[in-house]
Motif scaffolding. Structure first.
Motif, mmCIF file in Angstrom:
data_model
loop_
_atom_site.group_PDB
_atom_site.id
_atom_site.type_symbol
_atom_site.label_atom_id
_atom_site.label_comp_id
_atom_site.label_asym_id
_atom_site.label_seq_id
_atom_site.Cartn_x
_atom_site.Cartn_y
_atom_site.Cartn_z
ATOM 1 N N LYS A 1 0.864 -1.170 0.000
ATOM 2 C CA LYS A 1 0.000 0.000 0.000
ATOM 3 C C LYS A 1 0.903 1.223 0.000
ATOM 4 C CE LYS A 1 -3.643 2.326 2.568
ATOM 5 N NZ LYS A 1 -4.502 2.304 3.745
ATOM 6 N N PHE A 2 0.651 2.151 -0.921
ATOM 7 C CA PHE A 2 1.445 3.372 -0.925
ATOM 8 C C PHE A 2 0.659 4.550 -1.462
ATOM 9 C CE2 PHE A 2 2.701 0.609 -4.390
ATOM 10 C CZ PHE A 2 2.631 1.398 -5.525
ATOM 11 N N SER A 3 1.072 5.744 -1.010
ATOM 12 C CA SER A 3 0.463 7.001 -1.439
ATOM 13 C C SER A 3 1.401 7.679 -2.411
ATOM 14 C CB SER A 3 0.243 7.932 -0.247
ATOM 15 O OG SER A 3 -0.564 7.309 0.716
ATOM 16 N N LEU A 4 0.861 8.093 -3.547
ATOM 17 C CA LEU A 4 1.645 8.776 -4.573
ATOM 18 C C LEU A 4 1.172 10.211 -4.696
ATOM 19 C CD1 LEU A 4 1.350 6.160 -7.455
ATOM 20 C CD2 LEU A 4 3.185 6.357 -5.807
ATOM 21 N N TYR A 5 2.111 11.139 -4.819
ATOM 22 C CA TYR A 5 1.784 12.540 -5.067
ATOM 23 C C TYR A 5 2.535 12.999 -6.297
ATOM 24 C CZ TYR A 5 -0.497 12.731 -0.567
ATOM 25 O OH TYR A 5 -1.346 12.488 0.481
ATOM 26 N N VAL A 6 1.826 13.647 -7.203
ATOM 27 C CA VAL A 6 2.447 14.133 -8.435
ATOM 28 C C VAL A 6 2.213 15.627 -8.618
ATOM 29 C CG1 VAL A 6 2.385 11.936 -9.650
ATOM 30 C CG2 VAL A 6 0.411 13.438 -9.768
ATOM 31 N N GLY A 7 1.920 16.324 -7.533
ATOM 32 C CA GLY A 7 1.628 17.747 -7.651
ATOM 33 C C GLY A 7 0.233 17.917 -8.214
ATOM 34 N N LYS A 8 0.124 18.688 -9.281
ATOM 35 C CA LYS A 8 -1.177 18.806 -9.939
ATOM 36 C C LYS A 8 -1.558 17.422 -10.442
ATOM 37 C CE LYS A 8 -0.911 23.568 -11.397
ATOM 38 N NZ LYS A 8 -0.986 24.500 -12.507
ATOM 39 N N ASN B 1 9.536 11.386 -11.403
ATOM 40 C CA ASN B 1 9.230 12.579 -10.605
ATOM 41 C C ASN B 1 7.916 12.443 -9.839
ATOM 42 O OD1 ASN B 1 11.578 13.990 -11.354
ATOM 43 N ND2 ASN B 1 10.623 14.565 -13.277
ATOM 44 N N ILE B 2 7.746 11.282 -9.221
ATOM 45 C CA ILE B 2 6.581 11.010 -8.391
ATOM 46 C C ILE B 2 7.061 10.852 -6.959
ATOM 47 C CG2 ILE B 2 4.799 9.301 -7.857
ATOM 48 C CD1 ILE B 2 4.618 8.703 -10.836
ATOM 49 N N THR B 3 6.356 11.487 -6.032
ATOM 50 C CA THR B 3 6.721 11.406 -4.613
ATOM 51 C C THR B 3 5.897 10.324 -3.944
ATOM 52 O OG1 THR B 3 7.188 13.764 -4.587
ATOM 53 C CG2 THR B 3 6.892 12.708 -2.455
ATOM 54 N N ILE B 4 6.570 9.435 -3.236
ATOM 55 C CA ILE B 4 5.877 8.409 -2.439
ATOM 56 C C ILE B 4 5.895 8.865 -0.992
ATOM 57 C CG2 ILE B 4 5.928 6.032 -1.636
ATOM 58 C CD1 ILE B 4 7.050 5.212 -4.305
ATOM 59 N N LYS B 5 4.704 9.074 -0.435
ATOM 60 C CA LYS B 5 4.594 9.537 0.950
ATOM 61 C C LYS B 5 4.639 8.371 1.926
ATOM 62 C CE LYS B 5 4.233 13.928 0.277
ATOM 63 N NZ LYS B 5 5.218 14.862 0.761
ATOM 64 N N ASP B 6 3.828 7.365 1.703
ATOM 65 C CA ASP B 6 3.780 6.196 2.581
ATOM 66 C C ASP B 6 3.961 4.949 1.729
ATOM 67 O OD1 ASP B 6 3.047 7.638 4.965
ATOM 68 O OD2 ASP B 6 1.042 7.841 4.113
#
Length: 132
Positions: A58-65, A123-128
């Protein structure tokens, strides 16, 4: 080559199997043996693994917009590299939460590294990131 009976044409890589998915070498014991009672050398050919690890990730991805193309490309990359199966995907502001499962010969740390490296390249940020 078969040292006991030269010419049979059996080849091996010194008790190492090369994974067709990741290219990593796995050591194993050679179960071939000489049967003195029958005066015959028994070769262990066509060996198969008996157990493959199963993981839930399980993971959270953030890509900005919010960029669906980038997230889709990342998921496709993981499907290609790790053969993951997406179980659930839910939207977050600017990203998604993914729940996937996979069966792999790799250790947990190797899987974690592959996911993080793939995300960095895109360029994707993984938070968890949780692997069980």
């Amino acid at each position: 080559m078969n040292v006991e009976q030269p010419g049979i044409g059996v080849r091996h890589t010194r008790d190492i199997a090369i994974c067709q998915h990741c290219g990593e070498g796995k050591f194993f014991g050679d179960p071939s043996y000489y049967d003195a009672e029958k005066d015959n050398y028994i070769w262990a050919l066509n060996q198969h693994l008996l157990s493959v690890r199963k993981y839930k990730i399980k993971f959270s991805l953030y890509v900005g917009k919010r960029n669906n193309d980038k997230i889709t490309a990342f998921i496709n990359k993981l499907i290609q590299v790790l053969s993951i199966e997406v179980e659930n995907m839910s939207d977050l502001q600017g990203g998604v939460v993914l729940q996937v499962k996979l069966s792999s010969l790799n250790e947990m740390q190797t899987i974690r590294s592959i996911i993080i490296d793939s995300a960095k390249r895109m360029n994707i940020t993984i938070k968890d990131l949780t692997i069980k």
